[in-house]
Every structure is written in structure tokens, then in C-alpha cells.
Design a protein around this motif. Structure first.
Motif, PDB file in Angstrom:
ATOM      1  N   UNK A  27       0.827  -1.211   0.000  1.00 37.92           N
ATOM      2  CA  UNK A  27       0.000   0.000   0.000  1.00 37.92           C
ATOM      3  C   UNK A  27       0.861   1.261   0.000  1.00 37.92           C
ATOM      4  N   UNK A  28       2.038   1.190   0.601  1.00 41.03           N
ATOM      5  CA  UNK A  28       2.962   2.320   0.538  1.00 41.03           C
ATOM      6  C   UNK A  28       3.430   2.521  -0.900  1.00 41.03           C
ATOM      7  N   UNK A  29       3.794   1.415  -1.569  1.00 37.36           N
ATOM      8  CA  UNK A  29       4.206   1.502  -2.973  1.00 37.36           C
ATOM      9  C   UNK A  29       3.063   2.015  -3.837  1.00 37.36           C
ATOM     10  N   UNK A  30       1.849   1.529  -3.599  1.00 38.19           N
ATOM     11  CA  UNK A  30       0.699   1.994  -4.359  1.00 38.19           C
ATOM     12  C   UNK A  30       0.447   3.478  -4.183  1.00 38.19           C
ATOM     13  N   UNK A  31       0.625   3.979  -2.959  1.00 38.32           N
ATOM     14  CA  UNK A  31       0.443   5.414  -2.708  1.00 38.32           C
ATOM     15  C   UNK A  31       1.488   6.233  -3.448  1.00 38.32           C
ATOM     16  N   UNK A  32       2.695   5.720  -3.560  1.00 34.61           N
ATOM     17  CA  UNK A  32       3.722   6.434  -4.322  1.00 34.61           C
ATOM     18  C   UNK A  32       3.270   6.642  -5.759  1.00 34.61           C
ATOM     19  N   UNK A  33       2.630   5.639  -6.352  1.00 37.22           N
ATOM     20  CA  UNK A  33       2.106   5.787  -7.712  1.00 37.22           C
ATOM     21  C   UNK A  33       0.923   6.741  -7.734  1.00 37.22           C
ATOM     22  N   UNK A  34       0.019   6.570  -6.782  1.00 37.62           N
ATOM     23  CA  UNK A  34      -1.181   7.416  -6.738  1.00 37.62           C
ATOM     24  C   UNK A  34      -0.813   8.887  -6.593  1.00 37.62           C
ATOM     25  N   UNK A  40      -5.956   8.074   2.901  1.00 35.77           N
ATOM     26  CA  UNK A  40      -6.909   8.653   1.949  1.00 35.77           C
ATOM     27  C   UNK A  40      -6.889   7.927   0.607  1.00 35.77           C
ATOM     28  N   UNK A  41      -5.785   7.281   0.289  1.00 33.37           N
ATOM     29  CA  UNK A  41      -5.643   6.601  -1.006  1.00 33.37           C
ATOM     30  C   UNK A  41      -6.045   5.130  -0.960  1.00 33.37           C
ATOM     31  N   UNK A  42      -6.307   4.592   0.212  1.00 33.96           N
ATOM     32  CA  UNK A  42      -6.554   3.155   0.334  1.00 33.96           C
ATOM     33  C   UNK A  42      -7.726   2.674  -0.517  1.00 33.96           C
ATOM     34  N   UNK A  43      -8.808   3.430  -0.547  1.00 33.77           N
ATOM     35  CA  UNK A  43      -9.976   3.012  -1.333  1.00 33.77           C
ATOM     36  C   UNK A  43      -9.629   2.937  -2.815  1.00 33.77           C
ATOM     37  N   UNK A  44      -8.884   3.929  -3.304  1.00 35.32           N
ATOM     38  CA  UNK A  44      -8.487   3.933  -4.712  1.00 35.32           C
ATOM     39  C   UNK A  44      -7.552   2.776  -5.025  1.00 35.32           C
ATOM     40  N   UNK A  45      -6.849   2.292  -4.012  1.00 38.40           N
ATOM     41  CA  UNK A  45      -5.929   1.169  -4.193  1.00 38.40           C
ATOM     42  C   UNK A  45      -6.633  -0.170  -4.023  1.00 38.40           C
ATOM     43  N   UNK A  46      -7.956  -0.133  -3.827  1.00 42.02           N
ATOM     44  CA  UNK A  46      -8.734  -1.367  -3.821  1.00 42.02           C
ATOM     45  C   UNK A  46      -9.094  -1.922  -2.461  1.00 42.02           C
ATOM     46  N   UNK A  47      -8.738  -1.216  -1.376  1.00 38.37           N
ATOM     47  CA  UNK A  47      -9.080  -1.747  -0.049  1.00 38.37           C
ATOM     48  C   UNK A  47     -10.567  -1.522   0.214  1.00 38.37           C
ATOM     49  N   UNK A  48     -11.260  -2.578   0.632  1.00 41.67           N
ATOM     50  CA  UNK A  48     -12.717  -2.521   0.790  1.00 41.67           C
ATOM     51  C   UNK A  48     -13.163  -1.884   2.096  1.00 41.67           C
ATOM     52  N   UNK A  49     -12.260  -1.740   3.060  1.00 50.42           N
ATOM     53  CA  UNK A  49     -12.621  -1.135   4.346  1.00 50.42           C
ATOM     54  C   UNK A  49     -11.408  -0.396   4.902  1.00 50.42           C
ATOM     55  N   UNK A  57      -5.517  -8.502  -4.146  1.00 48.77           N
ATOM     56  CA  UNK A  57      -5.577  -8.741  -5.592  1.00 48.77           C
ATOM     57  C   UNK A  57      -6.052  -7.495  -6.334  1.00 48.77           C
ATOM     58  N   UNK A  58      -6.951  -6.723  -5.727  1.00 48.00           N
ATOM     59  CA  UNK A  58      -7.342  -5.449  -6.359  1.00 48.00           C
ATOM     60  C   UNK A  58      -6.154  -4.488  -6.383  1.00 48.00           C
ATOM     61  N   UNK A  59      -5.323  -4.519  -5.353  1.00 55.10           N
ATOM     62  CA  UNK A  59      -4.125  -3.687  -5.342  1.00 55.10           C
ATOM     63  C   UNK A  59      -3.159  -4.114  -6.439  1.00 55.10           C
ATOM     64  N   UNK A  60      -2.981  -5.415  -6.617  1.00 53.28           N
ATOM     65  CA  UNK A  60      -2.119  -5.892  -7.697  1.00 53.28           C
ATOM     66  C   UNK A  60      -2.689  -5.492  -9.058  1.00 53.28           C
ATOM     67  N   UNK A  61      -4.001  -5.522  -9.181  1.00 52.62           N
ATOM     68  CA  UNK A  61      -4.637  -5.081 -10.429  1.00 52.62           C
ATOM     69  C   UNK A  61      -4.358  -3.597 -10.670  1.00 52.62           C
ATOM     70  N   UNK A  62      -4.269  -2.809  -9.602  1.00 54.49           N
ATOM     71  CA  UNK A  62      -3.943  -1.387  -9.714  1.00 54.49           C
ATOM     72  C   UNK A  62      -2.555  -1.213 -10.314  1.00 54.49           C
ATOM     73  N   UNK A  63      -1.606  -2.024  -9.872  1.00 55.27           N
ATOM     74  CA  UNK A  63      -0.257  -1.942 -10.436  1.00 55.27           C
ATOM     75  C   UNK A  63      -0.264  -2.286 -11.924  1.00 55.27           C
ATOM     76  N   UNK A  64      -1.065  -3.265 -12.310  1.00 54.15           N
ATOM     77  CA  UNK A  64      -1.181  -3.604 -13.729  1.00 54.15           C
ATOM     78  C   UNK A  64      -1.770  -2.420 -14.496  1.00 54.15           C
ATOM     79  N   UNK A  65      -2.814  -1.821 -13.946  1.00 60.26           N
ATOM     80  CA  UNK A  65      -3.487  -0.696 -14.600  1.00 60.26           C
ATOM     81  C   UNK A  65      -2.541   0.491 -14.776  1.00 60.26           C
ATOM     82  N   UNK A  66      -1.757   0.799 -13.744  1.00 59.87           N
ATOM     83  CA  UNK A  66      -0.847   1.951 -13.833  1.00 59.87           C
ATOM     84  C   UNK A  66       0.319   1.664 -14.770  1.00 59.87           C
ATOM     85  N   UNK A  67       0.718   0.395 -14.860  1.00 66.34           N
ATOM     86  CA  UNK A  67       1.767  -0.032 -15.788  1.00 66.34           C
ATOM     87  C   UNK A  67       3.031   0.820 -15.654  1.00 66.34           C
TER      88      UNK A  67
END
Length: 413
Positions: free
Chosen positions: A172-179, A243-252, A323-333
Motif C-alpha cells: 500500500x505504501x508503494x501503491x500510494x507512491x504511484x497514486x 486517503x488513497x486506500x480506497x483507490x488502491x482497492x481496499x474494501x474497508x 488482488x485489487x491492489x495488484x490489479x492497480x499496479x497492472x493498470x498503472x503499468x
């Protein structure tokens, strides 16, 4: 807070009675012959340098343990070899395959390094993995999903349930860096207050050391460096990550608030008093408490070695979330992010069909979690995510990693 590799190495062989033409092949056969209830002649095949790291008694115990868990070796299969080293599969009469890596000392020609990978069922299916994972004590969850415009679950078990994931939170830290579009070249100065406890090397670096965002992210993911993750959380801001967790696919996302640093976790789990005080606080009070707690010196000796607060003080996510987070990494490419994820694939990856493997896992007392992002030769993307929690007992890591290796092998066919 990381999955640690098993100490010993192993070689990978399969055809019964293959011609042992090289020294390392002969050595693999010697090891195979000593995988029995009471190994004999163990000292004679190992170089004396190995016994600086492990006693003869412990090494004999390991060989006997391989036999006890998997049965006698029926065939030794060469996977690859180079000068003085080789990788093999040891197939057993019970239907298991045990990865083995060996290295030889040039002078004596004897074994100077040995590593056994996690054993797995040779011909198990994804369904077998799900059923065996579900039978483990405690709570388990699994999701094996084909990603894409229309995701398809290949196997699922408690995929929407929340589990403690240990260092898996670093995704999630890596995902936030992209976001947040953080430049990989951005330079940060290592702050003394961000130095955490192991795993990781950065804690020994001087305060003020300049480090790029790329370097911090690479160390956080590939080595699970706790200081690197804490430095990035400070730089990004825990509120930004939340604040970015929902966009990264976390459901709660509320389950990850406050978003803990590893140093927070070490301090909270170093004594029941701090943990109980924290748990009795509400909302903003927890942030204030963590700020005051940060002044307490860190001590690895005080950190509990048994499951504690697994269901209350942790980083929580479901296999579906990951898995939604991993899909985010695929989407951002993002090429750099994908490269970082692939620096440490976690387990053995069959490159015959899988051309990419990104990975992050987490472990601590009572917690195991492993998540992969995979791509095959057809350019299909997959996610494999599994977690195992037990608030009462420590976990059999080798059993869990063996199941994950089986799943990876099935996906790699």
C-alpha cells in the motif's frame, strides 16, 4: 516482519538413475542417499567450512526431518548447474517434490552450501491447494484470480475476510507512491526517528543519508526493510496513505487507520500496557498516542515472540483487497514499480510459462501472508494471495510456503 528463507540449500533432480556426470550431480545423489530416518555418513560429504555455520548434529537433524515430512527420495532431477553449483528436485515416494540447491568447495570438491526449498505436492491442483489451506488450524484465506476487464476467480476461500498481513502492508505504501505521482528520482534524507528494527539494513546507515524514492521503495519491497518503509510513510504522510486506500482497492480503509509504521508496531507489541492503552482509545486519540509513543526507545528484546494482538493490532486486508491492489499496479503499468515488485519473487517461479512475477509477503508470530502478481506468455495477468492467522499458536511456515509453491507451479504449467 518478513518471510525468511530456509537456511539450508538443495538441488533439484527428477529422473531415477540419471547419469551423475559432474561433481555437483554426484553430491546431489549423496545428499539424496542420506535423506532417511537415521542419516549415516553425513560428515564425509560436506566440506569443513560448512560446519562453521551449522553443527553436524543439526545438519543430520535437518536431513532426517526432510525424510520424516516427505518420505524417502525416489529420484533426483537436475534442473540447472554451473561450475561448482547446481539446482535439483528431489522427488519422494510420498509424492512430494523438494527443491535443493548445492555448492561445492573448489579445493575439496565437497559440499560447502546446501539449501532445501519448501516441499510441495508434485501433481497437486489449485483446488488441492485451497482444500489443504482450508484445513490448517486457525483462519486462512486464498484468492487465485485471473485479472483483466472481466476478472475470474480460479479458486477462492474466505477471499473477502480480513487478515493480519504483516509486511504485506508495504504494497500500500508503494501503491500510494504511484497514486501521488512521486518521482522515482526524488531524494529524501534518512531521519533518525525513522530508524526501525530489523528486517533491513538502513537502520545502520547514518542519519541524513540521501536516498532516492526508488532506492527506498526497492529496499522496502525486495528486502522488506522496515526503516525504508517508515521513511516513506513519513515522507508521504500516513493520512495521505489512508486517503488513497480506497483507490488502491481496499474494501474497508478504516481497518488500516491509523496506518501504522513498523516502529509503532514494535512499540505496541513490546508490552501489554501500551497495547491495551492504545486499544481503548478512539479515533484521533490513537494518532496522538502514537506520536507520544514514538519517544519510547525501540527494543527487539521486548518484542513478543508469540502471537499477540494478531486480531487487533496489525495491518489488515483481505485476499481480494490485495488482488485489487495488484490489479492497480497492472493498470498503472509503471515500469519502475513493476521492476521493484519483481526484485524478489519470494519462491521458485517456473519461467517456462510465467514471464513475470512480482511479490510481497509478510510474517510475524501468528501471521503469514504471501501475494504475487504474475503474467504468462499469453500476457494474461494473475493474482495469487493467501493469508494464515492464528492468535493462539505460531505457524508452520514450511507448510504454508509449500502450498504456495504448489499453486505457483500449477499456474506456471
Amino acid at each position: 516482519m518478513n518471510i525468511l528463507p530456509l537456511f539450508l540449500c538443495a538441488a533439484w533432480l527428477t529422473v531415477p538413475g540419471f547419469a551423475a556426470g559432474t561433481g555437483v550431480e554426484k553430491a546431489a545423489l549423496e545428499v539424496s542417499a542420506r535423506i532417511k530416518e537415521k542419516p549415516e555418513g553425513v560428515a564425509g560429504i560436506f566440506d569443513k567450512s560448512l560446519f562453521q555455520h551449522i553443527s553436524l548434529e543439526k545438519l543430520t537433524e535437518v536431513l532426517a526431518g526432510v525424510y520424516k515430512d516427505n518420505g524417502p527420495v525416489s529420484s533426483t532431477v537436475l534442473v540447472s548447474s554451473a561450475a561448482g553449483s547446481g539446482h535439483f528436485f528431489l522427488d519422494t515416494e510420498k509424492g512430494y517434490r523438494v527443491p535443493l540447491a548445492l555448492s561445492l568447495e573448489a579445493g575439496s570438491g565437497k559440499i560447502s552450501g546446501i539449501f532445501f526449498g519448501p516441499a510441495y505436492r508434485k501433481d497437486s491442483s489449485l483446488k488441492d491447494v485451497k482444500e489443504r489451506l482450508a484445513a490448517l488450524p486457525g483462519r486462512t484465506g486464498l484468492l487465485i484470480r485471473r485479472l483483466g476487464e472481466k476478472p475470474e476467480n480460479l479458486e477462492a476461500h474466505n477471499e473477502d475476510a480480513y487478515f493480519a498481513i504483516g509486511s504485506g502492508f508495504k504494497l500500500y505504501v508503494l501503491g500510494t507512491m504511484l497514486k501521488e505521482r512521486v518521482s522515482w528520482e526524488k531524494v529524501y534524507r534518512l531521519a533518525a526517528e525513522d530508524k526501525s528494527l530489523p528486517t533491513g539494513r538502513l537502520r545502520d546507515w547514518p542519519a541524513g543519508s540521501p536516498l532516492t524514492a526508488h532506492t527506498l521503495a526497492a529496499m522496502m519491497i525486495s528486502e522488506s526493510d522496515n526503516t525504508a518503509s517508515d521513511a516513506l510513510i513519513s515522507a508521504l504522510g500516513r493520512r495521505t496513505i489512508e486517503a488513497d486506500l480506497a483507490a488502491l482497492g481496499h474494501s474497508d480503509p478504516g481497518r488500516l487507520k491509523p496506518f501504522l509504521k513498523t516502529s509503532d508496531m514494535f512499540r505496541l507489541k513490546s508490552g501489554t500496557a501500551a497495547a491495551l492503552e492504545y486499544l481503548n482509545l478512539e479515533g484521533e486519540e490513537k494518532y496522538v498516542y502514537l506520536s507520544s509513543l514514538s519517544k519510547t526507545p525501540l527494543s527487539l528484546e521486548g518484542f513478543t515472540k508469540s502471537p499477540f494482538g494478531v486480531d487487533k493490532i496489525e495491518w489488515f486486508a483481505s485476499p481480494a483487497d490485495l488482488c485489487r491492489l495488484m490489479a492497480y499496479f497492472v493498470q498503472k503499468n509503471d515500469a519502475k514499480a513493476l521492476e521493484i515488485l519483481a526484485l524478489n519473487p519470494g519462491l521458485n517461479i517456473s519461467r517456462e510459462n510465467l514471464v513475470y512475477a512480482g511479490y510481497k509477503g509478510g510474517s510475524e508470530p501468528g501471521v503469514l501472508s504471501m501475494t504475487w502478481l504474475l503474467r504468462n506468455k499469453k500476457s494474461d495477468w494473475f493474482c495469487l494471495s493467501a493469508s494464515w492467522n492464528n492468535e493462539k499458536d505460531n505457524l508452520a511456515q514450511s507448510e504454508f510456503t509449500g502450498l504456495m509453491q504448489t499453486a505457483l507451479n500449477a499456474l506456471g504449467k
